[in-house]
Design an enzyme around this catalytic site. Sequence first.
Site, PDB file in Angstrom:
ATOM      1  N   LYS A 161       1.039  -1.131   0.262  1.00 25.78           N
ATOM      2  CA  LYS A 161       0.107  -0.157  -0.310  1.00 25.78           C
ATOM      3  C   LYS A 161       0.629   1.039  -0.143  1.00 25.78           C
ATOM      4  O   LYS A 161       0.762   1.940  -1.083  1.00 25.78           O
ATOM      5  CB  LYS A 161      -0.953  -0.096   1.093  1.00 25.78           C
ATOM      6  CG  LYS A 161      -1.901   1.326   1.246  1.00 25.78           C
ATOM      7  CD  LYS A 161      -2.857   1.024   2.282  1.00 25.78           C
ATOM      8  CE  LYS A 161      -3.181  -0.741   2.420  1.00 25.78           C
ATOM      9  NZ  LYS A 161      -4.415  -0.224   3.628  1.00 25.78           N
ATOM     10  N   SER A 186      17.829 -41.163 -13.310  1.00 19.84           N
ATOM     11  CA  SER A 186      16.404 -40.680 -13.305  1.00 19.84           C
ATOM     12  C   SER A 186      15.757 -40.223 -11.778  1.00 19.84           C
ATOM     13  O   SER A 186      16.213 -41.544 -11.250  1.00 19.84           O
ATOM     14  CB  SER A 186      15.620 -40.537 -13.892  1.00 19.84           C
ATOM     15  OG  SER A 186      13.845 -40.548 -13.337  1.00 19.84           O
ATOM     16  N   TYR A 243      15.268 -32.981 -18.361  1.00 22.77           N
ATOM     17  CA  TYR A 243      13.493 -32.817 -18.173  1.00 22.77           C
ATOM     18  C   TYR A 243      12.712 -33.176 -16.767  1.00 22.77           C
ATOM     19  O   TYR A 243      13.763 -34.000 -15.539  1.00 22.77           O
ATOM     20  CB  TYR A 243      13.816 -33.775 -19.221  1.00 22.77           C
ATOM     21  CG  TYR A 243      14.009 -35.489 -18.840  1.00 22.77           C
ATOM     22  CD1 TYR A 243      12.574 -36.121 -18.317  1.00 22.77           C
ATOM     23  CD2 TYR A 243      14.406 -36.156 -19.408  1.00 22.77           C
ATOM     24  CE1 TYR A 243      13.230 -37.189 -17.753  1.00 22.77           C
ATOM     25  CE2 TYR A 243      15.043 -37.210 -18.704  1.00 22.77           C
ATOM     26  CZ  TYR A 243      14.215 -37.648 -17.915  1.00 22.77           C
ATOM     27  OH  TYR A 243      14.407 -39.302 -17.422  1.00 22.77           O
ATOM     28  N   CYS A 293      11.529 -38.058 -12.708  1.00 19.35           N
ATOM     29  CA  CYS A 293       9.960 -38.761 -12.593  1.00 19.35           C
ATOM     30  C   CYS A 293       9.149 -39.091 -11.190  1.00 19.35           C
ATOM     31  O   CYS A 293       8.395 -39.558 -11.344  1.00 19.35           O
ATOM     32  CB  CYS A 293      10.740 -40.067 -12.993  1.00 19.35           C
ATOM     33  SG  CYS A 293      11.138 -41.807 -12.299  1.00 19.35           S
ATOM     34  N   GLY A 309      -7.503  -7.347   4.899  1.00 21.82           N
ATOM     35  CA  GLY A 309      -8.999  -7.604   6.518  1.00 21.82           C
ATOM     36  C   GLY A 309      -8.132  -8.995   7.470  1.00 21.82           C
ATOM     37  O   GLY A 309      -8.720  -8.946   8.797  1.00 21.82           O
ATOM     38  N   MET A 329      -4.887  -7.413   9.044  1.00 21.73           N
ATOM     39  CA  MET A 329      -4.159  -6.359  10.386  1.00 21.73           C
ATOM     40  C   MET A 329      -5.201  -5.330  10.501  1.00 21.73           C
ATOM     41  O   MET A 329      -6.242  -5.099   9.904  1.00 21.73           O
ATOM     42  CB  MET A 329      -3.714  -6.440  10.146  1.00 21.73           C
ATOM     43  CG  MET A 329      -2.109  -7.480   9.664  1.00 21.73           C
ATOM     44  SD  MET A 329      -0.494  -6.833   9.829  1.00 21.73           S
ATOM     45  CE  MET A 329      -0.514  -6.645   7.770  1.00 21.73           C
ATOM     46  N   HIS A 365      -2.457 -43.609  -1.318  1.00 16.43           N
ATOM     47  CA  HIS A 365      -2.440 -44.771  -2.536  1.00 16.43           C
ATOM     48  C   HIS A 365      -3.691 -44.020  -3.499  1.00 16.43           C
ATOM     49  O   HIS A 365      -3.304 -43.582  -5.184  1.00 16.43           O
ATOM     50  CB  HIS A 365      -2.974 -45.457  -2.484  1.00 16.43           C
ATOM     51  CG  HIS A 365      -2.481 -46.763  -3.492  1.00 16.43           C
ATOM     52  ND1 HIS A 365      -3.481 -46.602  -4.280  1.00 16.43           N
ATOM     53  CD2 HIS A 365      -1.420 -47.157  -4.830  1.00 16.43           C
ATOM     54  CE1 HIS A 365      -3.268 -48.042  -5.739  1.00 16.43           C
ATOM     55  NE2 HIS A 365      -1.995 -47.995  -5.563  1.00 16.43           N
ATOM     56  N   ARG A 401      -3.353   2.876   8.527  1.00 13.89           N
ATOM     57  CA  ARG A 401      -2.905   1.473   8.293  1.00 13.89           C
ATOM     58  C   ARG A 401      -2.066   0.486   7.785  1.00 13.89           C
ATOM     59  O   ARG A 401      -0.554   1.275   7.669  1.00 13.89           O
ATOM     60  CB  ARG A 401      -3.581   1.869   6.835  1.00 13.89           C
ATOM     61  CG  ARG A 401      -4.861   2.858   6.742  1.00 13.89           C
ATOM     62  CD  ARG A 401      -5.560   2.968   5.186  1.00 13.89           C
ATOM     63  NE  ARG A 401      -6.399   3.947   5.195  1.00 13.89           N
ATOM     64  CZ  ARG A 401      -8.015   2.980   4.796  1.00 13.89           C
ATOM     65  NH1 ARG A 401      -7.835   2.460   4.562  1.00 13.89           N
ATOM     66  NH2 ARG A 401      -8.189   4.187   4.163  1.00 13.89           N
ATOM     67  N   ARG A 417      -3.523  -1.440  -6.190  1.00 16.69           N
ATOM     68  CA  ARG A 417      -2.611  -2.305  -6.742  1.00 16.69           C
ATOM     69  C   ARG A 417      -3.042  -3.578  -8.118  1.00 16.69           C
ATOM     70  O   ARG A 417      -3.722  -3.042  -8.269  1.00 16.69           O
ATOM     71  CB  ARG A 417      -2.635  -2.701  -5.129  1.00 16.69           C
ATOM     72  CG  ARG A 417      -4.164  -3.735  -5.175  1.00 16.69           C
ATOM     73  CD  ARG A 417      -4.335  -4.562  -4.100  1.00 16.69           C
ATOM     74  NE  ARG A 417      -5.642  -4.536  -3.453  1.00 16.69           N
ATOM     75  CZ  ARG A 417      -6.225  -4.632  -2.803  1.00 16.69           C
ATOM     76  NH1 ARG A 417      -5.932  -5.535  -1.705  1.00 16.69           N
ATOM     77  NH2 ARG A 417      -7.847  -5.164  -3.159  1.00 16.69           N
TER      78      ARG A 417
HETATM   79  C1  PEP Z   1       9.608 -42.303  -7.278  1.00 15.34           C
HETATM   80  O1  PEP Z   1       9.411 -42.855  -6.166  1.00 15.34           O
HETATM   81  O2  PEP Z   1       9.681 -41.014  -7.031  1.00 15.34           O
HETATM   82  C2  PEP Z   1       8.869 -43.080  -8.486  1.00 15.34           C
HETATM   83  C3  PEP Z   1       8.909 -42.434  -9.593  1.00 15.34           C
HETATM   84  O3  PEP Z   1       9.224 -44.634  -8.647  1.00 15.34           O
HETATM   85  P1  PEP Z   1       7.351 -44.796  -7.229  1.00 15.34           P
HETATM   86  O4  PEP Z   1       6.272 -43.858  -6.450  1.00 15.34           O
HETATM   87  O5  PEP Z   1       7.197 -45.827  -8.267  1.00 15.34           O
HETATM   88  O6  PEP Z   1       8.140 -45.834  -6.273  1.00 15.34           O
END
Ligand code: PEP
Length: 976
Positions: A40, A849, A937, A917, A118, A120, A487, A109, A363
């Site tokens: 502000k 990976s 990647y 991954c 809102g 503070m 899961h 303010r 702002r």
């Molecule tokens: C991991 O452990 O990050 C992975 C990609 O393998 P998973 O989730 O299948 O154990």
Amino acid sequence: MLDSHPITSGNPKDQTNTPLKFVYDFSEGNKDLKDLLGGKGANLAEMTNLGLPVPPGFTITTEACRAYLADGAEPPSLRDEVSAHLATLEATMGRRLGQEDDPLLVSVRSGAKFSMPGMMDTVLNIGLGDRSVRGLARRAAAGQPAGGEAAAERFAWDSYRRLIQMFGRTVLGVDGELFEDAIDDAKLAKGAADDLDLDAEDLRALVEVFKEIVRREAGREFPQDPREQMDLAIRAVFDSWNGDRARLYRRQERIPGDLGTAVNVCSMVFGNLGPDSGTGVAFTRDPASGHQGVYGDYLANAQGEDVVAGIRNTVPLAELEHIDPASYDQLLSIMETLENHYRDLCDIEFTIERGKLWMLQTRVGKRTAGAAFRIATQLVDQGLIDMDEALTRVNGAQLAQLMFPRFDLAALAEHGGEAKHPRIAWGIAASPGAAVGKAVFDSYTAVKWSRSGEKVILIRRETNPDDLDGMIAAEGILTSRGGKTSHAAVVARGMGKTCVCGAEELEVDTKRRRFTAPGGIVVEEGDLVSIDGSTGKVYLGRVPVVASPVVEYFEGRIRLPEQTPVAGPEAGPATAGVTGPTTGSAVDPGADQPVADELVTAVHRIMNHADAVRRLAVRANADTAEDAARARRFGAQGIGLCRTEHMFLGERRELVEQLILADGDEERAAALEALRPLQREDFRGLFRAMDGLPVTIRLLDPPLHEFLPDITDLSVRVALAEARREPQENDLRLLQAVHRLHEQNPMLGLRGVRLGLVVPGLFAMQVRAVAEAAAEHVREGGRPRAEVMIPLVGTVQELEIVREEAEAVLAEVRAATGEELEVALGTMIELPRAALTAGQIAEAADFFSFGTNDLTQTVWGFSRDDVEASFFTAYLEKGIFGVSPFETIDRDGVGALVRRAARDGRATRPDLKLGVCGEHGGDPDSVHFFHEAGLDYVSCSPFRVPVARLEAGRAALAERRAAAAVGLAAERVTTA
Ligand code: PEP
Ligand code: MG
């Protein structure tokens, strides 16, 4: 905490050893000093310097606040600095704070770096007292037509009672209800319906009641000394930084707790001085659509809080043109100035005091996800920003939001809202989207019903790998247990499938195929339910759903004005008939497809730009040809993880059982031979869908017992069969195997590379299937780029043994097929030991990976399947971390290992390819980290691919800008 923000940060005076400057006049700051002056204050300064009509004032810095919070007292020099700035303000305004015959009044303010609406404190009308209230009334009446005195009297006493009320509540900690009750009593006594029906006399009486409330509740008189009022209000604003509301808000919004707030002291202007006064809010363009126009609300004869509190109905801003044309024209011209100056949508608070327009705040305004994309490209077209800047104005979370199908809330309201579709539970929003289907309680039914064209919601207490078929078949997943990394949640997010988990109020009875919701509502198999994975809400019946046009675009079902595929990083040359990784949608839609609207076109343009600037390639985690094809349409540049265990479900389970139960080499070899052609076909499907692009196939990872029946179910079956004197040989063998393979900690047990080392022929079979599929694809004229990945390696010796075996198999297939097959062999880095010995492991790996799911699990010692449901909530509440390390990479711990492994791996093998991954590959913050760590990647679920592309582009830009800033600083030092 405070240590990380030394008291010298950000203050331009630091560099010169002069004492810290804690107070800035509005004319001394600018919009880039938000760290110091708060949002502000910085913007008030900017507007002042632009020559816009801002009531004069000054800002006390966040540094002063931090010093106060650290020491429990204001810095010694603060009082004198405030006095000096107040004197300047008084000189400018030509009257003194609280001056009896013509009081200068100020607002005090809060204003932190990040907007905390809102959260503070603010106190208006500081400076009024028993004497000056009369002076204010006289000044308000001066120059007004006859009869104006009564209105002026009312205004003055109303201002005074507002001050005592606000001051009492925020500064002295008096329960605000007591003041509200007193107002209600006054109205009741008078038979008045509205605050406005109370006249000056009533308000004067109310002031006395309020003062008595203060005396009784705070144990002190309401201070008559204007300076004391101001100093106490400033202190209250500092204190409000650590109020409960503010702390909660910061935790939710991930705002650091040690920034502190600035305090703005601003001369008061009044919108409640009569019909030629008023107050309003305005947006330079529509924050919902992004379109330019006159958007906002105005309320005549009112102060700012009246608009926010909704006490009276506002009128659309456009009506101001008729109420006060001069102010209206001036406001529009200021809005244009602001938008051109900030080069963005601005929101504004203004007040008109007797026909004079004042700007109280501006702002860069909040906006919806869709408007963010539209506005960014609109500003490019207006020549206000370039495409780089446009890319920084949007983010992956907004893109993700635009991709989910959603419940049509307007239609829901039309259909009677939640009354028609009762909300029966409110669980954890685990994977966004809106799904409607018939309730089913087991995977088998989910698959069967979906095959016959039914849409189903799979409902379980919690899911396990056995449920995967059902999860794939279902529209959405609902569980009564488990948190965001259960899961169900992880797998659903991976599939881009809607999931609500941990809906604890539901009693799920899978045996009787039903669940019970609060209020005795029973939902049986086949009943319709709707689940909202963005809010966690579960409804009975069918709530209408609308598809996302942005997904339709990625799917290639929307025609763009122009479609020009551009290769991104890691793009191999496209083979005949197949486009390579493209920007925007990889598919060319037919002429009969709908044409892109403004939003889709904006997304397309920004995605193109992200692809053009990013360095990180983006791959997908996909296990089926169908997922791979979709991922490619979404712009994936290959597969970074194919989890082969997902190919061993359904009917193939029996073959895996045979492998586990095999008695001797011959039986085992037969079981493996039965699996090989099936795997080969799977891999061919992937190579076709990803022709010309890398496909990383991970060898079998999970503990084998996951392929066997549940130990309790099987024990019961065996016991019952024995009781009937009909023992089943196969079941008995299975039960023995289940007992043999049972582990206390299966995640740390016989899985990953360990399986390959103790189950003879298993990995060899998989490698052979990969090589044969690649050879067949070559024969078809394709370009397979296979990569075989070994999971859960902890030491280079494990990898060397598997590598030797794999190379032998590859040589055999090359000899047998006559094809020159290039198959890279690499490993996952998902154990701390692997990360710590990455330099050695790289000797046997063509690529790494990072499996950041397991790496997070093993670095923290957190079971990824259990922690969210058990203690993560407590950890988040206690601020141990602001976000689950399974969601966003823990830079200091897990991230440090990733950096180290990347460095050591490349030291051994400079051409080592590095990717990730784990789930983090699709998380915006984590994508930035992986860019900074120098990875090649990220790989994520197909649905997250566009998000990762966008964030990879933003990460590249951020790096470029940081480098430019460093270069600039170095240049300055050199020239100095
Ligand atoms: C991991 O452990 O990050 C992975 C990609 O393998 P998973 O989730 O299948 O154990
Ligand atoms: Mg893993």
